[in-house]
Motif scaffolding. Structure first.
Motif, short mmCIF file in Angstrom:
data_model
loop_
_atom_site.label_atom_id
_atom_site.label_comp_id
_atom_site.label_asym_id
_atom_site.label_seq_id
_atom_site.Cartn_x
_atom_site.Cartn_y
_atom_site.Cartn_z
N GLY A 132 -2.56 0.75 -4.29
CA GLY A 132 -1.57 -0.28 -3.76
C GLY A 132 -1.53 -1.17 -5.06
O GLY A 132 -1.92 -0.89 -5.92
N LEU A 173 0.97 -1.20 -0.16
CA LEU A 173 0.10 0.14 0.13
C LEU A 173 0.68 1.15 0.02
O LEU A 173 1.71 1.47 0.75
CB LEU A 173 -0.88 -0.08 1.09
CG LEU A 173 -1.87 -1.00 1.14
CD1 LEU A 173 -2.77 -0.85 2.44
CD2 LEU A 173 -3.20 -0.90 0.05
N ARG A 214 0.26 4.25 0.82
CA ARG A 214 0.08 5.00 2.13
C ARG A 214 -1.07 4.00 2.98
O ARG A 214 -1.99 3.62 2.28
CB ARG A 214 -0.52 6.39 1.79
CG ARG A 214 0.29 7.45 1.30
CD ARG A 214 -0.04 8.85 1.14
NE ARG A 214 -1.39 8.52 0.44
CZ ARG A 214 -2.25 9.93 0.25
NH1 ARG A 214 -1.87 10.88 1.31
NH2 ARG A 214 -3.29 10.00 -0.43
N THR A 215 -0.75 4.02 4.23
CA THR A 215 -1.55 3.23 5.12
C THR A 215 -2.70 4.13 5.91
O THR A 215 -3.49 3.66 6.50
CB THR A 215 -0.83 2.32 6.00
OG1 THR A 215 -0.14 3.27 6.87
CG2 THR A 215 0.03 1.12 5.50
N ARG A 216 -2.45 5.67 5.33
CA ARG A 216 -3.18 6.36 6.21
C ARG A 216 -3.66 7.62 4.91
O ARG A 216 -2.86 8.23 4.55
CB ARG A 216 -2.71 7.39 7.33
CG ARG A 216 -2.38 6.39 8.59
CD ARG A 216 -1.23 6.73 9.57
NE ARG A 216 -1.65 6.02 10.73
CZ ARG A 216 -0.66 4.62 10.89
NH1 ARG A 216 0.11 4.54 9.88
NH2 ARG A 216 -0.77 4.25 11.91
N THR A 219 -3.33 -5.85 6.42
CA THR A 219 -2.55 -4.46 6.53
C THR A 219 -4.16 -3.68 7.03
O THR A 219 -5.10 -3.70 6.37
CB THR A 219 -2.05 -3.95 5.42
OG1 THR A 219 -1.14 -5.09 5.15
CG2 THR A 219 -1.64 -2.61 5.69
N ASP A 220 -3.93 -2.64 8.09
CA ASP A 220 -4.88 -1.78 8.33
C ASP A 220 -4.66 -0.53 7.50
O ASP A 220 -3.74 0.24 7.48
CB ASP A 220 -5.06 -1.48 9.85
CG ASP A 220 -5.40 -2.67 10.65
OD1 ASP A 220 -6.21 -3.39 10.11
OD2 ASP A 220 -5.19 -2.63 11.82
N LEU A 221 -5.66 -0.06 6.76
CA LEU A 221 -5.89 1.27 6.36
C LEU A 221 -6.78 2.13 7.26
O LEU A 221 -7.78 1.98 7.24
CB LEU A 221 -6.49 0.80 5.00
CG LEU A 221 -6.56 2.28 3.94
CD1 LEU A 221 -5.03 2.94 3.78
CD2 LEU A 221 -7.08 2.07 2.71
N ALA A 245 -6.68 5.49 -1.84
CA ALA A 245 -5.62 4.49 -1.25
C ALA A 245 -5.29 3.61 -2.60
O ALA A 245 -5.99 2.94 -3.14
CB ALA A 245 -5.94 3.75 -0.15
N THR A 287 -9.72 -3.21 6.99
CA THR A 287 -8.45 -4.32 6.88
C THR A 287 -8.38 -4.80 5.27
O THR A 287 -9.29 -5.24 4.86
CB THR A 287 -9.04 -5.58 7.74
OG1 THR A 287 -9.36 -5.00 9.15
CG2 THR A 287 -8.08 -6.53 7.76
#
Length: 443
Positions: free
Chosen positions: A135, A122, A124-126, A214-216, A133, A189
């Motif tokens: 990925g 990803l 960016r995860t934020r 992975t948490d977004l 987002a 998630t």
């Protein structure tokens, strides 16, 4: 002694255990069933542990490959074979044979082992609400032979994205890009990436996990505030107190020198004029400490959009304070929000959920005054259903001398300013109006 009394004593002696503390002995258990269960547990627990390991390792993966339709077909096969054997129905036997062939073909589809190297990345995860987002998934064939086309699944929250892999030779790498649209604040998630093998009829379905989830974080929308926190603090050095000090940044007066005073604070011009040593005396200052009380009681908001607007407003105030290196405290009915960095604050606000059984804005203001007693400016971020009397009660909980603002969030409303005693009430209808409303508040 009578026969009755003798029998009673004998019964008492037989019922009494051998241990003085009252615990039963092996020869005199309180319950034979309880003793049997205890002994069985001691001997069967290791056996049951091994059975569970064997079931988890071999049986559960096999049962996990059977889909709902596959379970129905397998049950029908068993029933048809039983009916055909019991009643001699040739039709039932033929149908059972055809269904058995279908199951065997499905087994052939899911057999085999894939040797992939999968990387989920990803960018960016934020991200903020409204941003996409981006990925990628890179798949490398580590098998020494060519693999046939297959599919990969990527769970994204409650949805699932499907990626088709082409025929890949040994060592080939295939990469797919994807975007995740964000419309609301949430923690999504992403993953794990899994490869899927299934037959055309979807009777059996075999999955292999290749990555970790992975948490977004989809952060709430924020807006930039112009100037020093939009001017809601006029004094960059803080508010003065009545306590005097011999070393600070706010000069107050001169006084006679006392042994032990720092000689660097001697005022030499006055000393030369008066003929005696005079030192500077300072007034202690209180550094600007902003406290934000964000109500998460959904009963105080007209709509869900109002609650999201309140979170965005509180996050915008907090980001500005952190940007200017001010002390910041954010409190909700669910507890304090981490404010060490902007990322921690926004992460906690992303996880924040409303609840209609939490305390009111008045209770929140009382909690704020107890947990942040040294605040110099307080913001009460509430919904439109909070009444003026409740706002007055909430402002009364704030310590005297502390500047207090109330931000009432009502989506679509006209931004306005009003005063309730010493409390400045700001009505916020759009997030982009926050900077302008704050400028009006200090005008």
């Amino acid at each position: 002694m009578s026969i009755k009394s003798t029998a009673g004593k004998a019964g008492a002696l037989l019922a009494r255990p051998f241990h003085r503390d009252g615990a039963p002995t092996r020869l005199h258990p309180t319950s034979l069933w309880a003793e049997a269960v205890k002994v069985a547990g001691l001997y069967l627990a290791p056996v049951w542990g091994k059975v569970r390991q064997w079931l988890d390792r071999y049986v559960r993966p096999v049962l996990g490959t059977v889909s709902g339709l596959g379970a129905v077909v397998i049950g029908a096969v068993v029933l048809l074979w039983i009916l055909g054997a019991a009643f001699g129905w040739q039709e039932a036997k033929v149908a059972a044979l055809l269904a058995t062939v279908l199951i065997l073909i499905a087994i052939a589809f899911i057999l085999g082992r894939s040797m992939y190297a999968v990387k989920l990345d990803l960018a960016r995860t934020r991200v903020a609400v409204g941003d996409n987002a981006v990925g990628s998934i890179a798949v490398t064939n580590n098998a020494p032979r060519t693999v046939l086309p297959s599919a990969l699944e990527l769970p994204v929250g409650r949805a699932t994205a499907l990626f088709h892999l082409p025929r890949m030779k040994a060592g080939d790498t295939h990469e797919d890009l994807f975007t995740i649209p964000t419309t609301r604040r949430a923690v999504i998630t992403v993953g794990p990436v899994r490869s899927v093998r299934s037959d055309p009829l979807q009777l059996l379905r075999r999955q292999v996990l290749w990555t970790e989830p992975t948490d977004l974080f989809v952060h709430p929308r924020t807006t930039a505030l112009d100037g020093p926190a939009a001017g809601f603090l006029k004094d960059l050095e803080g508010l003065p107190t009545t306590e005097l000090s011999s070393a600070d940044v706010s000069f107050h007066a001169l006084r006679d020198y006392v042994p032990g005073d720092d000689r660097r604070h001697i005022h030499w011009k006055t000393t030369a004029r008066t003929g005696k040593l005079m030192v500077r005396q300072f007034e202690e200052t209180r550094r600007a400490h902003m406290a934000v009380a964000l109500s998460v009681n959904t009963d105080e908001y007209e709509r869900d959009d109002d609650f999201e607007l309140a979170i965005s407003a509180a996050a915008s105030l907090g980001r500005q304070a952190i940007k200017e290196a001010r002390e910041l405290s954010v409190v909700t009915q669910r507890g304090p929000i981490r404010c060490e960095t902007g990322k921690n604050m926004l992460d906690d606000m992303t996880r924040l959920a409303g609840h209609n059984r939490r305390g009111t804005a008045v209770d929140l203001a009382r909690t704020l005054s107890d947990t942040v007693p040294n605040a110099s400016v307080v913001f009460l971020v509430v919904g439109s259903r909070v009444t003026p009397s409740q706002l007055r009660s909430a402002a009364a909980s704030v310590p005297p001398g502390v500047r207090c603002f109330a931000v009432r969030c009502y989506s679509g409303a006209q931004s306005a300013r009003a005063n309730i005693a010493d409390l400045t009430v700001l009505t916020l209808g759009e997030l982009t109006d926050l900077a302008a409303v704050l400028r009006k508040a200090v005008a």
